[in-house]
Enzyme design. Structure first.
Site, short mmCIF file in Angstrom:
data_model
loop_
_atom_site.label_atom_id
_atom_site.label_comp_id
_atom_site.label_asym_id
_atom_site.label_seq_id
_atom_site.Cartn_x
_atom_site.Cartn_y
_atom_site.Cartn_z
CB SER A 50 8.66 -43.79 34.21
OG SER A 50 9.22 -42.49 34.08
CG ASP A 82 5.27 -46.90 36.17
OD1 ASP A 82 4.52 -47.89 36.17
OD2 ASP A 82 4.87 -45.74 35.93
CG HIS A 180 -1.00 -44.22 31.63
ND1 HIS A 180 -0.88 -45.31 30.81
CD2 HIS A 180 -0.58 -44.62 32.85
CE1 HIS A 180 -0.40 -46.33 31.50
NE2 HIS A 180 -0.21 -45.94 32.75
N GLY A 181 -2.74 -40.21 32.23
CA GLY A 181 -2.83 -38.79 31.92
C GLY A 181 -4.08 -38.11 32.50
CG HIS A 211 -0.68 -49.18 35.36
ND1 HIS A 211 0.56 -48.67 35.08
CD2 HIS A 211 -0.49 -50.38 35.96
CE1 HIS A 211 1.47 -49.55 35.49
NE2 HIS A 211 0.87 -50.59 36.01
CB ALA A 213 -5.48 -45.30 39.53
CB SER A 214 -4.43 -39.48 38.42
OG SER A 214 -3.11 -39.57 38.92
CG ASN A 254 0.56 -47.72 39.10
OD1 ASN A 254 0.67 -48.37 40.14
ND2 ASN A 254 1.22 -48.02 38.00
CG ASP A 256 3.31 -39.52 37.07
OD1 ASP A 256 3.65 -38.58 37.80
OD2 ASP A 256 3.92 -39.78 36.01
P1 13P Z 1 -2.03 -41.52 36.05
O1 13P Z 1 -1.62 -40.87 34.78
O2 13P Z 1 -3.52 -41.70 36.11
O3 13P Z 1 -1.51 -40.84 37.25
O4 13P Z 1 -1.42 -43.01 36.05
C1 13P Z 1 -0.08 -43.22 36.39
C2 13P Z 1 0.38 -44.60 36.10
O5 13P Z 1 -0.37 -45.50 35.79
C3 13P Z 1 1.83 -44.84 36.18
O6 13P Z 1 2.18 -46.11 35.77
O1 G3H Z 2 2.48 -44.29 33.25
C1 G3H Z 2 3.37 -43.47 33.08
C2 G3H Z 2 3.78 -42.56 34.16
O2 G3H Z 2 2.85 -41.54 34.33
C3 G3H Z 2 5.16 -42.08 33.91
O3 G3H Z 2 5.20 -41.09 32.95
O4 G3H Z 2 6.93 -41.87 31.33
O5 G3H Z 2 6.33 -39.43 31.52
O6 G3H Z 2 7.63 -40.58 33.33
P1 G3H Z 2 6.62 -40.71 32.23
ZN ZN Z 3 1.00 -46.89 34.17
#
Ligand code: 13P
Ligand code: G3H
Ligand code: ZN
Length: 309
Positions: A50, A82, A180-181, A211, A213-214, A254, A256
């Site tokens: 990112s 990303d 996200h998150g 995206h 997708a955690s 994805n 993170d």
């Molecule tokens: P998560 O926050 O669900 O892991 O998603 C990460 C992501 O989409 C990064 O682009």
């Molecule tokens: O979708 C975003 C990713 O989780 C990257 O996060 O911008 O904090 O590196 P970041």
């Molecule tokens: Zn993302």
């Protein structure tokens, strides 16, 4: 063995009904943990960086570490930007040797998103690099996507067809309810599979990206909570829902947040249990192992890309 693009990975994934994991990387231990998992499972791999990761680690360090991973393992690895938010950052990454970039114009008015994506696609394709774009907005829990508001934020299937045709983009991130998150749903997790099916049918053989997708794996949330501060109300996308998405056109998933939780949980546990430990190799090594085990689990039990090299 150089870095690869995602073209062939996605073609195989689409046909095979599985997805390739795209994992966010910020330092050496994270890269090594993910790469070890892919090596042990013979899995194709996307490592993504990112703008925040570039700022944190200095772009050249991450690129060289990923190149080292390719040289060390001989794996098929794609290096992906990303959420690039401008032509300039995409150009920089393409010029630096990335094999894939994301231009995220999802916050822009539609026509501006089309124009910006098209500009990046032209620059990238001339240099053998593939491009991911985004259409629709990923919601946060705070946005509380109401059923009647879905059409305003989720990806419109007909617009997706127009977007792909006009931009020539190689893959498309869609909004169907993920975010996200660590806080993805305030109630029961729900994804709009009807919409996903429609997009898949209208764009046959075209790779879609999920995206946010955690899974926000409870084991690691509990570990973080037990050995440190609280992460209340964390809730992710259940694993069966991701498998189902991969059975449609979703070829890239994805992740993170799950990496962050696994690493943080393992490190907190070690430092609480062994307060006299002050060798970074011990606690970062523990974080690396947690990442490796978690990613192996994803590859084998969720993504289904093990043995697909
Ligand atoms: P998560 O926050 O669900 O892991 O998603 C990460 C992501 O989409 C990064 O682009
Ligand atoms: O979708 C975003 C990713 O989780 C990257 O996060 O911008 O904090 O590196 P970041
Ligand atoms: Zn993302």
């Amino acid at each position: 063995m150089p870095l690869v693009t995602t073209k062939e990975m996605f073609e195989k994934a689409y046909k095979g009904g599985y997805a390739v994991g795209a994992f966010n990387v910020n330092n050496m231990e994270i890269i090594q943990g993910i790469v070890d998992a892919a090596k042990e499972t013979n899995a194709p791999l996307i490592l993504q960086v990112s703008a925040g990761a570039r700022k944190y680690a200095n772009p050249i360090y991450l690129r060289k570490l990923v190149e080292a991973a390719v040289e060390d393992t001989g794996l098929d690895i794609a290096l992906h930007l990303d959420h690039g938010d401008s032509f300039e950052i995409c150009k920089q990454c393409i010029d630096d040797g990335f094999t894939s970039v994301m231009i995220d114009g999802s916050a822009l008015p539609y026509e501006e998103n089309v124009a910006l994506t098209k500009k990046v696609v032209e620059y990238a394709h001339e240099r053998g690099v593939v491009v991911e774009a985004e259409l629709g907005k990923l919601a946060g829990v705070e946005d509380e996507v109401k059923v009647d508001a879905k059409d305003a934020t989720y990806t419109d299937p007909d617009q997706a067809v127009d977007f792909v045709k006009r931009t020539g983009v190689d893959s498309l991130a869609i909004a169907i309810g993920t975010s996200h998150g660590a806080y993805k749903f305030s109630g029961e997790p729900q994804l709009d599979y009807e919409r996903l099916e429609k997009i898949t049918n209208l764009l046959p053989d075209f790779p879609l990206v999920l995206h946010g997708a955690s899974t926000v794996i409870p084991e690691f949330v509990e570990m973080c909570n037990k050995y440190g501060g609280d992460i209340p109300g964390a809730q992710g996308v259940p694993e069966p829902m991701l498998k189902k998405a991969a059975s449609f056109g979703v070829c890239k998933i994805n992740i993170d947040t799950d990496l962050r939780l696994a690493m943080t949980g393992a490190i907190r546990k070690l430092l609480v249990e062994r307060p006299a430990e002050f060798d970074p190799r011990k606690y970062l090594g523990e974080g690396r192992t947690a990442i490796k085990d978690m990613v192996k689990h994803k590859i084998v039990n969720v993504l289904g890309c093990d043995g697909k090299l």
